[in-house]
Scaffold this active site. Sequence first.
Site, short mmCIF file in Angstrom:
data_model
loop_
_atom_site.label_atom_id
_atom_site.label_comp_id
_atom_site.label_asym_id
_atom_site.label_seq_id
_atom_site.Cartn_x
_atom_site.Cartn_y
_atom_site.Cartn_z
CD GLU A 145 -3.66 12.44 5.39
OE1 GLU A 145 -3.05 12.66 4.33
OE2 GLU A 145 -4.90 12.49 5.48
NE ARG A 158 -1.43 2.56 2.78
CZ ARG A 158 -1.03 3.74 3.28
NH1 ARG A 158 -0.99 4.81 2.49
NH2 ARG A 158 -0.64 3.84 4.53
#
Length: 519
Positions: free
Chosen positions: A146, A16
Amino acid sequence: MSLDSRHIQLMDTTLRDGEQTQGVAFTPTEKVSIAKALLQFLRVDRIEVASARVSEGEREAVSEINQWARQEGFADRVEVLGFVDHTRSVDWIKSTGGKVINLLAKGSEKHCREQLGKTLEQHSADVLQTITYAHEQGLKVNIYLEDWSNGYQDSRDYVYGLVDRLQHSRVSHFMLPDTLGVMAPDEVFASLNDMCQRYPELQFDFHPHNDYGLATANVMAAVRAGVRAVHCTINCLGERAGNASLAEVAVVLRDKMGMQLAIDESHLVRISNMVENFSGKRIADNAPIVGADVFTQTAGIHADGDQKGGLYKTRLGPERFSRTRSYALGKMSGKASLKKNLEQLEVNLSEEDQKKVLARIVSLGDSKQTITTDDLPFIIADVLESKSYQHIKLLACSINSGLDLQSTVSLRVKVRGDKHQATGAGSGGFDAFIDAISKVMAKYDFTLPKLADFEIRIPKGGHASALTESVITWDCGNELRKTRGVHVNQVFAGILATLKLINIQLHEMECGQTIGKAK
Protein backbone atom coordinates in the site's frame (compact mmCIF):
# COMPACT_ATOMS: atom_id res chain seq x y z
CA MET A 1 10.67 -13.23 -23.31
CA SER A 2 10.60 -10.23 -25.63
CA LEU A 3 8.39 -7.26 -24.89
CA ASP A 4 6.35 -7.71 -28.06
CA SER A 5 5.27 -11.28 -27.31
CA ARG A 6 4.33 -10.99 -23.65
CA HIS A 7 0.93 -11.95 -22.31
CA ILE A 8 -0.36 -9.27 -19.93
CA GLN A 9 -2.81 -10.26 -17.24
CA LEU A 10 -5.71 -7.92 -16.57
CA MET A 11 -7.02 -8.02 -13.02
CA ASP A 12 -10.37 -6.28 -12.66
CA THR A 13 -11.07 -4.73 -9.27
CA THR A 14 -14.41 -3.08 -10.02
CA LEU A 15 -16.13 -5.03 -7.24
CA ARG A 16 -13.54 -4.10 -4.61
CA ASP A 17 -11.61 -0.93 -5.37
CA GLY A 18 -14.26 0.32 -7.80
CA GLU A 19 -16.89 0.05 -5.08
CA GLN A 20 -14.96 2.69 -3.15
CA THR A 21 -16.40 5.22 -5.60
CA GLN A 22 -18.47 7.78 -3.75
CA GLY A 23 -22.12 6.65 -3.67
CA VAL A 24 -21.54 3.16 -5.13
CA ALA A 25 -22.62 0.06 -3.23
CA PHE A 26 -23.43 -3.05 -5.25
CA THR A 27 -26.04 -5.46 -3.92
CA PRO A 28 -25.01 -9.13 -3.58
CA THR A 29 -27.00 -9.99 -6.70
CA GLU A 30 -25.36 -7.21 -8.68
CA LYS A 31 -21.90 -8.31 -7.53
CA VAL A 32 -22.55 -11.87 -8.63
CA SER A 33 -23.86 -10.73 -12.03
CA ILE A 34 -20.84 -8.52 -12.67
CA ALA A 35 -18.38 -11.21 -11.53
CA LYS A 36 -19.91 -13.77 -13.88
CA ALA A 37 -19.84 -11.34 -16.80
CA LEU A 38 -16.20 -10.41 -16.18
CA LEU A 39 -14.94 -13.98 -16.05
CA GLN A 40 -17.30 -15.82 -18.38
CA PHE A 41 -17.86 -13.28 -21.14
CA LEU A 42 -15.16 -10.61 -20.97
CA ARG A 43 -12.63 -13.28 -19.91
CA VAL A 44 -10.44 -11.16 -17.67
CA ASP A 45 -7.62 -13.11 -16.05
CA ARG A 46 -8.53 -12.33 -12.43
CA ILE A 47 -11.12 -10.41 -10.44
CA GLU A 48 -10.91 -8.85 -7.00
CA VAL A 49 -14.40 -8.98 -5.55
CA ALA A 50 -14.41 -7.63 -1.99
CA SER A 51 -12.61 -6.74 1.21
CA ALA A 52 -12.69 -9.31 4.00
CA ARG A 53 -14.76 -8.77 7.14
CA VAL A 54 -16.83 -5.89 5.74
CA SER A 55 -20.40 -7.16 6.23
CA GLU A 56 -22.68 -10.16 6.09
CA GLY A 57 -23.99 -8.96 2.74
CA GLU A 58 -20.43 -8.99 1.43
CA ARG A 59 -19.90 -12.50 2.79
CA GLU A 60 -23.08 -13.64 1.05
CA ALA A 61 -21.99 -12.18 -2.30
CA VAL A 62 -18.44 -13.55 -2.11
CA SER A 63 -19.73 -17.00 -1.12
CA GLU A 64 -22.06 -17.11 -4.11
CA ILE A 65 -19.34 -15.89 -6.48
CA ASN A 66 -16.91 -18.53 -5.18
CA GLN A 67 -19.49 -21.30 -5.44
CA TRP A 68 -20.20 -20.41 -9.05
CA ALA A 69 -16.48 -19.99 -9.81
CA ARG A 70 -15.70 -23.49 -8.50
CA GLN A 71 -18.36 -24.99 -10.75
CA GLU A 72 -17.03 -23.14 -13.79
CA GLY A 73 -13.32 -23.69 -13.14
CA PHE A 74 -12.56 -20.10 -12.12
CA ALA A 75 -11.91 -20.64 -8.38
CA ASP A 76 -8.27 -19.51 -8.42
CA ARG A 77 -9.17 -16.35 -10.37
CA VAL A 78 -11.40 -14.84 -7.65
CA GLU A 79 -9.46 -12.74 -5.13
CA VAL A 80 -10.38 -10.98 -1.89
CA LEU A 81 -8.52 -8.18 -0.13
CA GLY A 82 -7.35 -9.22 3.33
CA PHE A 83 -5.52 -7.54 6.18
CA VAL A 84 -2.48 -8.25 8.30
CA ASP A 85 -4.55 -9.65 11.18
CA HIS A 86 -3.11 -13.18 11.45
CA THR A 87 -6.21 -15.40 11.29
CA ARG A 88 -9.25 -13.18 10.95
CA SER A 89 -9.14 -12.22 7.25
CA VAL A 90 -7.94 -15.66 6.25
CA ASP A 91 -10.74 -17.35 8.17
CA TRP A 92 -13.32 -14.97 6.66
CA ILE A 93 -12.13 -15.71 3.12
CA LYS A 94 -11.94 -19.43 3.87
CA SER A 95 -15.54 -19.38 5.13
CA THR A 96 -16.71 -18.04 1.77
CA GLY A 97 -14.96 -20.79 -0.17
CA GLY A 98 -12.25 -18.40 -1.35
CA LYS A 99 -8.88 -19.54 -2.65
CA VAL A 100 -6.87 -16.29 -2.93
CA ILE A 101 -6.06 -13.54 -0.44
CA ASN A 102 -4.64 -10.18 -1.54
CA LEU A 103 -2.86 -9.15 1.64
CA LEU A 104 -2.67 -5.42 2.30
CA ALA A 105 0.75 -4.53 3.74
CA LYS A 106 2.29 -1.11 4.24
CA GLY A 107 4.39 -0.19 1.20
CA SER A 108 5.72 3.06 2.64
CA GLU A 109 7.80 3.64 5.75
CA LYS A 110 5.61 6.61 6.66
CA HIS A 111 2.45 4.50 6.69
CA CYS A 112 4.16 1.79 8.69
CA ARG A 113 5.51 4.18 11.29
CA GLU A 114 2.61 6.64 11.63
CA GLN A 115 -0.42 4.46 10.98
CA LEU A 116 0.75 1.25 12.64
CA GLY A 117 3.37 2.64 15.00
CA LYS A 118 5.71 -0.21 14.03
CA THR A 119 9.17 -0.72 12.60
CA LEU A 120 9.91 -2.49 9.34
CA GLU A 121 11.01 -5.57 11.26
CA GLN A 122 7.83 -5.69 13.35
CA HIS A 123 5.52 -5.18 10.37
CA SER A 124 7.38 -7.75 8.29
CA ALA A 125 7.02 -10.29 11.08
CA ASP A 126 3.26 -9.65 11.25
CA VAL A 127 2.92 -10.00 7.48
CA LEU A 128 4.88 -13.28 7.46
CA GLN A 129 2.71 -14.61 10.28
CA THR A 130 -0.47 -13.97 8.25
CA ILE A 131 1.10 -15.39 5.08
CA THR A 132 2.10 -18.57 6.90
CA TYR A 133 -1.40 -19.04 8.29
CA ALA A 134 -2.98 -18.41 4.87
CA HIS A 135 -0.78 -21.07 3.30
CA GLU A 136 -1.67 -23.48 6.09
CA GLN A 137 -5.34 -22.93 5.23
CA GLY A 138 -4.68 -23.66 1.57
CA LEU A 139 -4.94 -20.09 0.28
CA LYS A 140 -2.83 -18.59 -2.45
CA VAL A 141 -1.28 -15.28 -1.34
CA ASN A 142 -0.72 -12.07 -3.25
CA ILE A 143 0.45 -8.95 -1.45
CA TYR A 144 -0.31 -5.26 -1.94
CA LEU A 145 2.41 -2.79 -0.91
CA GLU A 146 0.00 0.00 0.00
CA ASP A 147 1.18 3.51 -0.99
CA TRP A 148 4.17 1.94 -2.74
CA SER A 149 4.59 4.90 -5.13
CA ASN A 150 5.17 7.34 -2.28
CA GLY A 151 7.10 4.74 -0.32
CA TYR A 152 9.50 4.16 -3.20
CA GLN A 153 10.02 7.89 -3.66
CA ASP A 154 10.46 8.71 0.04
CA SER A 155 12.27 5.64 1.38
CA ARG A 156 13.43 3.02 -1.10
CA ASP A 157 15.41 1.22 1.57
CA TYR A 158 12.15 0.50 3.38
CA VAL A 159 10.56 -0.90 0.19
CA TYR A 160 13.63 -3.00 -0.59
CA GLY A 161 13.77 -4.19 3.02
CA LEU A 162 10.13 -5.29 2.99
CA VAL A 163 10.43 -7.14 -0.32
CA ASP A 164 13.72 -8.72 0.79
CA ARG A 165 11.98 -10.18 3.85
CA LEU A 166 8.97 -11.45 1.84
CA GLN A 167 10.51 -12.62 -1.42
CA HIS A 168 10.93 -16.25 -0.33
CA SER A 169 7.52 -16.58 1.35
CA ARG A 170 5.71 -18.02 -1.68
CA VAL A 171 3.86 -14.78 -2.55
CA SER A 172 2.44 -15.20 -6.06
CA HIS A 173 2.06 -11.52 -7.00
CA PHE A 174 3.69 -8.46 -5.48
CA MET A 175 1.18 -5.77 -6.32
CA LEU A 176 2.59 -2.24 -6.51
CA PRO A 177 -0.10 0.45 -6.26
CA ASP A 178 0.11 4.12 -7.08
CA THR A 179 -2.41 4.50 -4.27
CA LEU A 180 -2.85 8.28 -4.57
CA GLY A 181 -2.31 8.51 -8.33
CA VAL A 182 0.79 10.71 -8.01
CA MET A 183 3.09 9.18 -10.62
CA ALA A 184 3.86 10.22 -14.19
CA PRO A 185 4.86 7.71 -16.90
CA ASP A 186 8.61 8.35 -16.64
CA GLU A 187 8.44 7.84 -12.87
CA VAL A 188 6.45 4.64 -13.32
CA PHE A 189 8.96 3.28 -15.81
CA ALA A 190 12.03 4.12 -13.74
CA SER A 191 10.69 2.72 -10.46
CA LEU A 192 9.10 -0.43 -11.86
CA ASN A 193 12.05 -1.18 -14.08
CA ASP A 194 14.22 -0.95 -10.98
CA MET A 195 11.93 -3.36 -9.09
CA CYS A 196 11.82 -5.83 -11.99
CA GLN A 197 15.61 -5.72 -12.44
CA ARG A 198 16.31 -5.99 -8.71
CA TYR A 199 13.91 -8.92 -8.20
CA PRO A 200 13.79 -10.76 -11.55
CA GLU A 201 12.22 -13.89 -10.02
CA LEU A 202 9.20 -12.06 -8.60
CA GLN A 203 5.89 -11.42 -10.35
CA PHE A 204 4.93 -7.73 -10.12
CA ASP A 205 1.49 -6.19 -10.75
CA PHE A 206 0.88 -2.48 -11.24
CA HIS A 207 -2.22 -0.88 -9.70
CA PRO A 208 -2.72 2.70 -11.02
CA HIS A 209 -5.08 5.48 -10.04
CA ASN A 210 -6.18 8.29 -12.33
CA ASP A 211 -5.83 11.47 -10.24
CA TYR A 212 -3.72 13.20 -12.91
CA GLY A 213 -5.54 11.56 -15.81
CA LEU A 214 -2.43 9.46 -16.48
CA ALA A 215 -3.61 5.98 -15.49
CA THR A 216 -3.61 4.48 -19.00
CA ALA A 217 -0.30 6.12 -19.91
CA ASN A 218 1.15 4.83 -16.65
CA VAL A 219 0.02 1.30 -17.51
CA MET A 220 1.94 1.54 -20.79
CA ALA A 221 5.06 2.65 -18.90
CA ALA A 222 4.64 -0.20 -16.40
CA VAL A 223 4.37 -2.82 -19.13
CA ARG A 224 7.37 -1.33 -20.89
CA ALA A 225 9.27 -1.62 -17.61
CA GLY A 226 8.57 -5.36 -17.39
CA VAL A 227 5.34 -5.71 -15.41
CA ARG A 228 3.15 -8.59 -16.55
CA ALA A 229 -0.12 -7.83 -14.78
CA VAL A 230 -2.09 -4.59 -14.41
CA HIS A 231 -5.22 -3.70 -12.44
CA CYS A 232 -8.23 -1.89 -13.92
CA THR A 233 -11.90 -1.22 -13.32
CA ILE A 234 -14.92 -0.98 -15.58
CA ASN A 235 -15.79 2.64 -16.41
CA CYS A 236 -12.84 3.97 -14.35
CA LEU A 237 -14.70 3.35 -11.09
CA GLY A 238 -12.63 3.94 -7.98
CA GLU A 239 -11.91 6.37 -5.21
CA ARG A 240 -11.43 10.07 -6.09
CA ALA A 241 -10.70 10.21 -9.87
CA GLY A 242 -10.95 6.44 -10.16
CA ASN A 243 -8.74 3.67 -11.49
CA ALA A 244 -7.52 2.85 -14.98
CA SER A 245 -10.31 2.06 -17.45
CA LEU A 246 -10.22 -1.60 -18.45
CA ALA A 247 -11.53 -0.78 -21.92
CA GLU A 248 -8.84 1.84 -22.55
CA VAL A 249 -6.04 -0.30 -21.11
CA ALA A 250 -7.01 -3.37 -23.11
CA VAL A 251 -7.22 -1.55 -26.43
CA VAL A 252 -4.03 0.46 -25.88
CA LEU A 253 -2.00 -2.60 -24.87
CA ARG A 254 -3.16 -4.48 -27.95
CA ASP A 255 -2.97 -1.71 -30.51
CA LYS A 256 -0.06 0.40 -29.29
CA MET A 257 2.18 -2.18 -27.63
CA GLY A 258 1.33 -5.45 -29.36
CA MET A 259 0.59 -7.24 -26.10
CA GLN A 260 -1.33 -10.51 -25.89
CA LEU A 261 -4.53 -10.36 -23.83
CA ALA A 262 -7.17 -12.91 -22.95
CA ILE A 263 -10.20 -10.62 -22.98
CA ASP A 264 -13.02 -10.69 -25.51
CA GLU A 265 -13.45 -7.06 -26.61
CA SER A 266 -16.89 -7.67 -28.07
CA HIS A 267 -18.34 -7.68 -24.53
CA LEU A 268 -16.74 -4.43 -23.31
CA VAL A 269 -19.73 -2.20 -24.04
CA ARG A 270 -22.32 -4.61 -22.68
CA ILE A 271 -20.47 -4.97 -19.37
CA SER A 272 -19.83 -1.23 -19.24
CA ASN A 273 -23.58 -0.68 -19.53
CA MET A 274 -24.25 -3.25 -16.81
CA VAL A 275 -21.85 -1.57 -14.39
CA GLU A 276 -23.21 1.85 -15.32
CA ASN A 277 -26.74 0.75 -14.46
CA PHE A 278 -25.82 -1.05 -11.23
CA SER A 279 -23.49 1.70 -9.97
CA GLY A 280 -25.70 4.64 -10.94
CA LYS A 281 -22.56 6.37 -12.22
CA ARG A 282 -23.09 7.54 -15.78
CA ILE A 283 -20.12 7.57 -18.11
CA ALA A 284 -19.46 10.47 -20.47
CA ASP A 285 -20.86 10.14 -23.98
CA ASN A 286 -17.33 10.68 -25.31
CA ALA A 287 -15.65 8.10 -23.02
CA PRO A 288 -13.18 6.14 -25.20
CA ILE A 289 -14.42 2.80 -26.53
CA VAL A 290 -17.63 2.60 -24.47
CA GLY A 291 -19.11 6.12 -24.72
CA ALA A 292 -22.38 6.59 -26.60
CA ASP A 293 -20.92 9.04 -29.15
CA VAL A 294 -17.43 7.68 -29.86
CA PHE A 295 -18.45 6.00 -33.10
CA THR A 296 -20.62 8.89 -34.27
CA GLN A 297 -19.36 11.21 -37.00
CA THR A 298 -20.87 14.69 -36.69
CA ALA A 299 -19.13 16.78 -39.33
CA GLY A 300 -20.46 16.31 -42.84
CA ILE A 301 -16.92 16.31 -44.26
CA HIS A 302 -16.12 13.19 -42.23
CA ALA A 303 -19.19 11.37 -43.52
CA ASP A 304 -18.19 12.40 -47.04
CA GLY A 305 -14.69 11.03 -46.50
CA ASP A 306 -16.02 7.72 -45.26
CA GLN A 307 -18.45 7.56 -48.18
CA LYS A 308 -15.64 8.05 -50.68
CA GLY A 309 -13.04 5.77 -49.19
CA GLY A 310 -13.12 5.22 -45.45
CA LEU A 311 -10.87 8.24 -44.95
CA TYR A 312 -11.82 8.77 -41.29
CA LYS A 313 -11.72 5.16 -40.10
CA THR A 314 -9.06 3.69 -37.79
CA ARG A 315 -8.27 0.42 -36.04
CA LEU A 316 -10.87 1.46 -33.48
CA GLY A 317 -13.71 0.31 -35.68
CA PRO A 318 -17.11 -0.08 -34.00
CA GLU A 319 -17.56 -3.65 -35.28
CA ARG A 320 -14.62 -4.69 -33.12
CA PHE A 321 -16.70 -3.89 -30.04
CA SER A 322 -20.06 -5.16 -31.36
CA ARG A 323 -21.10 -1.60 -32.18
CA THR A 324 -22.04 0.27 -35.36
CA ARG A 325 -20.88 3.57 -36.77
CA SER A 326 -23.45 6.34 -36.97
CA TYR A 327 -23.55 9.72 -38.62
CA ALA A 328 -25.08 12.45 -36.52
CA LEU A 329 -27.57 14.80 -38.10
CA GLY A 330 -27.63 18.45 -37.13
CA LYS A 331 -26.53 21.87 -38.20
CA MET A 332 -23.08 20.55 -39.23
CA SER A 333 -24.53 17.81 -41.43
CA GLY A 334 -23.87 17.43 -45.11
CA LYS A 335 -25.55 15.33 -47.75
CA ALA A 336 -23.16 12.43 -47.05
CA SER A 337 -24.33 12.26 -43.43
CA LEU A 338 -27.94 12.17 -44.60
CA LYS A 339 -27.20 9.48 -47.18
CA LYS A 340 -25.54 7.28 -44.57
CA ASN A 341 -28.63 7.50 -42.35
CA LEU A 342 -31.02 6.93 -45.25
CA GLU A 343 -29.05 3.79 -46.14
CA GLN A 344 -29.47 2.55 -42.59
CA LEU A 345 -33.23 3.12 -42.84
CA GLU A 346 -33.32 1.65 -46.37
CA VAL A 347 -35.10 4.79 -47.59
CA ASN A 348 -34.58 6.24 -51.05
CA LEU A 349 -35.21 9.94 -51.66
CA SER A 350 -34.73 12.02 -54.75
CA GLU A 351 -31.95 14.61 -54.77
CA GLU A 352 -34.54 17.36 -54.43
CA ASP A 353 -36.21 15.72 -51.44
CA GLN A 354 -32.82 15.09 -49.85
CA LYS A 355 -32.09 18.82 -50.10
CA LYS A 356 -35.40 19.64 -48.41
CA VAL A 357 -34.84 17.11 -45.62
CA LEU A 358 -31.26 18.30 -45.09
CA ALA A 359 -32.40 21.92 -44.88
CA ARG A 360 -34.94 20.93 -42.22
CA ILE A 361 -32.27 19.00 -40.30
CA VAL A 362 -29.91 21.96 -40.30
CA SER A 363 -32.75 24.20 -39.14
CA LEU A 364 -33.64 21.82 -36.31
CA GLY A 365 -29.98 21.57 -35.40
CA ASP A 366 -30.07 25.08 -34.01
CA SER A 367 -32.44 23.91 -31.26
CA LYS A 368 -31.27 20.29 -30.94
CA GLN A 369 -27.61 19.42 -31.05
CA THR A 370 -27.96 16.09 -32.83
CA ILE A 371 -30.78 14.29 -34.58
CA THR A 372 -30.77 10.51 -34.52
CA THR A 373 -31.71 7.98 -37.16
CA ASP A 374 -34.82 7.30 -35.06
CA ASP A 375 -35.85 10.95 -35.44
CA LEU A 376 -35.36 10.95 -39.20
CA PRO A 377 -38.66 9.32 -40.31
CA PHE A 378 -40.56 12.11 -38.52
CA ILE A 379 -38.62 14.76 -40.39
CA ILE A 380 -39.00 13.01 -43.75
CA ALA A 381 -42.75 12.67 -43.33
CA ASP A 382 -43.05 16.29 -42.23
CA VAL A 383 -41.02 17.64 -45.15
CA LEU A 384 -42.54 15.48 -47.86
CA GLU A 385 -46.12 16.39 -46.99
CA SER A 386 -45.30 20.09 -46.60
CA LYS A 387 -46.15 22.67 -49.23
CA SER A 388 -43.96 25.74 -49.54
CA TYR A 389 -46.75 28.11 -48.56
CA GLN A 390 -45.56 31.09 -46.57
CA HIS A 391 -48.81 32.99 -46.05
CA ILE A 392 -48.15 32.93 -42.31
CA LYS A 393 -44.80 32.70 -40.61
CA LEU A 394 -43.98 32.55 -36.92
CA LEU A 395 -41.33 35.14 -36.09
CA ALA A 396 -41.13 34.74 -32.30
CA CYS A 397 -43.04 32.94 -29.59
CA SER A 398 -42.65 32.86 -25.82
CA ILE A 399 -44.61 30.45 -23.62
CA ASN A 400 -44.90 30.61 -19.85
CA SER A 401 -46.41 27.73 -17.91
CA GLY A 402 -46.53 26.77 -14.25
CA LEU A 403 -48.11 24.22 -11.95
CA ASP A 404 -51.68 25.30 -11.06
CA LEU A 405 -51.18 28.51 -13.05
CA GLN A 406 -52.71 29.62 -16.33
CA SER A 407 -50.30 29.45 -19.27
CA THR A 408 -49.60 32.56 -21.33
CA VAL A 409 -48.21 33.14 -24.81
CA SER A 410 -46.68 36.15 -26.48
CA LEU A 411 -46.06 35.88 -30.20
CA ARG A 412 -45.10 37.75 -33.35
CA VAL A 413 -46.21 36.52 -36.77
CA LYS A 414 -46.12 37.72 -40.34
CA VAL A 415 -49.35 37.22 -42.31
CA ARG A 416 -49.27 38.02 -46.02
CA GLY A 417 -46.36 40.37 -45.43
CA ASP A 418 -47.84 42.21 -42.42
CA LYS A 419 -46.46 41.76 -38.92
CA HIS A 420 -48.71 41.25 -35.91
CA GLN A 421 -48.24 40.80 -32.19
CA ALA A 422 -50.64 39.08 -29.85
CA THR A 423 -50.91 37.51 -26.43
CA GLY A 424 -53.07 34.67 -25.27
CA ALA A 425 -53.90 32.62 -22.19
CA GLY A 426 -55.12 29.09 -21.69
CA SER A 427 -55.00 25.92 -19.66
CA GLY A 428 -51.70 24.93 -21.28
CA GLY A 429 -49.07 26.27 -23.65
CA PHE A 430 -50.81 25.05 -26.79
CA ASP A 431 -54.22 26.32 -25.64
CA ALA A 432 -52.68 29.74 -24.95
CA PHE A 433 -51.14 29.76 -28.44
CA ILE A 434 -54.52 28.98 -30.02
CA ASP A 435 -56.00 31.93 -28.12
CA ALA A 436 -53.28 34.28 -29.35
CA ILE A 437 -53.18 33.14 -32.97
CA SER A 438 -56.99 33.26 -33.17
CA LYS A 439 -56.87 36.95 -32.28
CA VAL A 440 -54.48 37.59 -35.17
CA MET A 441 -56.40 35.51 -37.70
CA ALA A 442 -59.73 37.15 -36.77
CA LYS A 443 -58.42 40.24 -38.60
CA TYR A 444 -58.49 38.16 -41.77
CA ASP A 445 -61.96 36.71 -41.18
CA PHE A 446 -60.30 33.38 -40.52
CA THR A 447 -61.47 31.00 -37.82
CA LEU A 448 -59.48 27.94 -36.87
CA PRO A 449 -61.33 24.63 -37.26
CA LYS A 450 -62.03 22.56 -34.18
CA LEU A 451 -59.59 19.88 -33.11
CA ALA A 452 -60.87 16.37 -33.74
CA ASP A 453 -57.74 14.63 -32.45
CA PHE A 454 -54.28 15.53 -31.17
CA GLU A 455 -51.42 13.00 -31.06
CA ILE A 456 -47.91 13.34 -29.67
CA ARG A 457 -45.26 10.78 -30.55
CA ILE A 458 -41.56 10.22 -30.07
CA PRO A 459 -39.51 7.53 -31.84
CA LYS A 460 -39.68 4.02 -30.40
CA GLY A 461 -37.09 3.67 -27.68
CA GLY A 462 -36.55 7.42 -27.90
CA HIS A 463 -34.86 9.39 -25.18
CA ALA A 464 -36.10 12.52 -23.44
CA SER A 465 -34.14 14.54 -26.02
CA ALA A 466 -35.84 12.84 -28.98
CA LEU A 467 -37.71 14.84 -31.57
CA THR A 468 -41.45 15.12 -30.99
CA GLU A 469 -44.02 14.60 -33.72
CA SER A 470 -47.44 16.23 -33.31
CA VAL A 471 -50.24 15.03 -35.60
CA ILE A 472 -53.42 17.11 -35.35
CA THR A 473 -56.71 16.10 -36.92
CA TRP A 474 -58.91 19.10 -37.73
CA ASP A 475 -62.68 19.06 -38.22
CA CYS A 476 -63.07 21.21 -41.33
CA GLY A 477 -66.82 20.68 -41.64
CA ASN A 478 -67.04 18.60 -44.76
CA GLU A 479 -63.78 16.75 -44.16
CA LEU A 480 -61.14 15.84 -41.59
CA ARG A 481 -57.65 17.09 -42.24
CA LYS A 482 -54.38 16.08 -40.63
CA THR A 483 -51.32 18.24 -40.28
CA ARG A 484 -47.98 17.34 -38.78
CA GLY A 485 -45.36 19.31 -36.87
CA VAL A 486 -41.91 18.16 -35.77
CA HIS A 487 -39.86 19.87 -33.09
CA VAL A 488 -37.76 19.01 -30.05
CA ASN A 489 -40.40 20.76 -27.91
CA GLN A 490 -43.81 19.06 -28.00
CA VAL A 491 -45.77 22.33 -27.65
CA PHE A 492 -43.93 23.84 -30.59
CA ALA A 493 -44.53 20.66 -32.58
CA GLY A 494 -48.27 21.32 -32.12
CA ILE A 495 -47.78 24.99 -33.01
CA LEU A 496 -46.00 24.07 -36.27
CA ALA A 497 -48.81 21.65 -37.15
CA THR A 498 -51.33 24.46 -36.54
CA LEU A 499 -49.43 26.94 -38.70
CA LYS A 500 -49.32 24.36 -41.46
CA LEU A 501 -53.11 24.07 -41.38
CA ILE A 502 -53.50 27.88 -41.48
CA ASN A 503 -51.10 28.11 -44.44
CA ILE A 504 -53.03 25.48 -46.37
CA GLN A 505 -56.35 27.15 -45.74
CA LEU A 506 -55.11 30.66 -46.51
CA HIS A 507 -53.77 29.33 -49.79
CA GLU A 508 -57.15 27.81 -50.59
CA MET A 509 -58.85 31.10 -49.74
CA GLU A 510 -56.60 32.93 -52.19
CA CYS A 511 -57.44 30.38 -54.83
CA GLY A 512 -61.16 30.96 -54.22
CA GLN A 513 -61.87 27.50 -52.87
CA THR A 514 -64.55 26.95 -50.23
CA ILE A 515 -63.29 25.83 -46.87
CA GLY A 516 -65.00 24.47 -43.81
CA LYS A 517 -65.66 26.92 -40.98
CA ALA A 518 -65.66 26.14 -37.30
CA LYS A 519 -69.12 25.65 -35.92
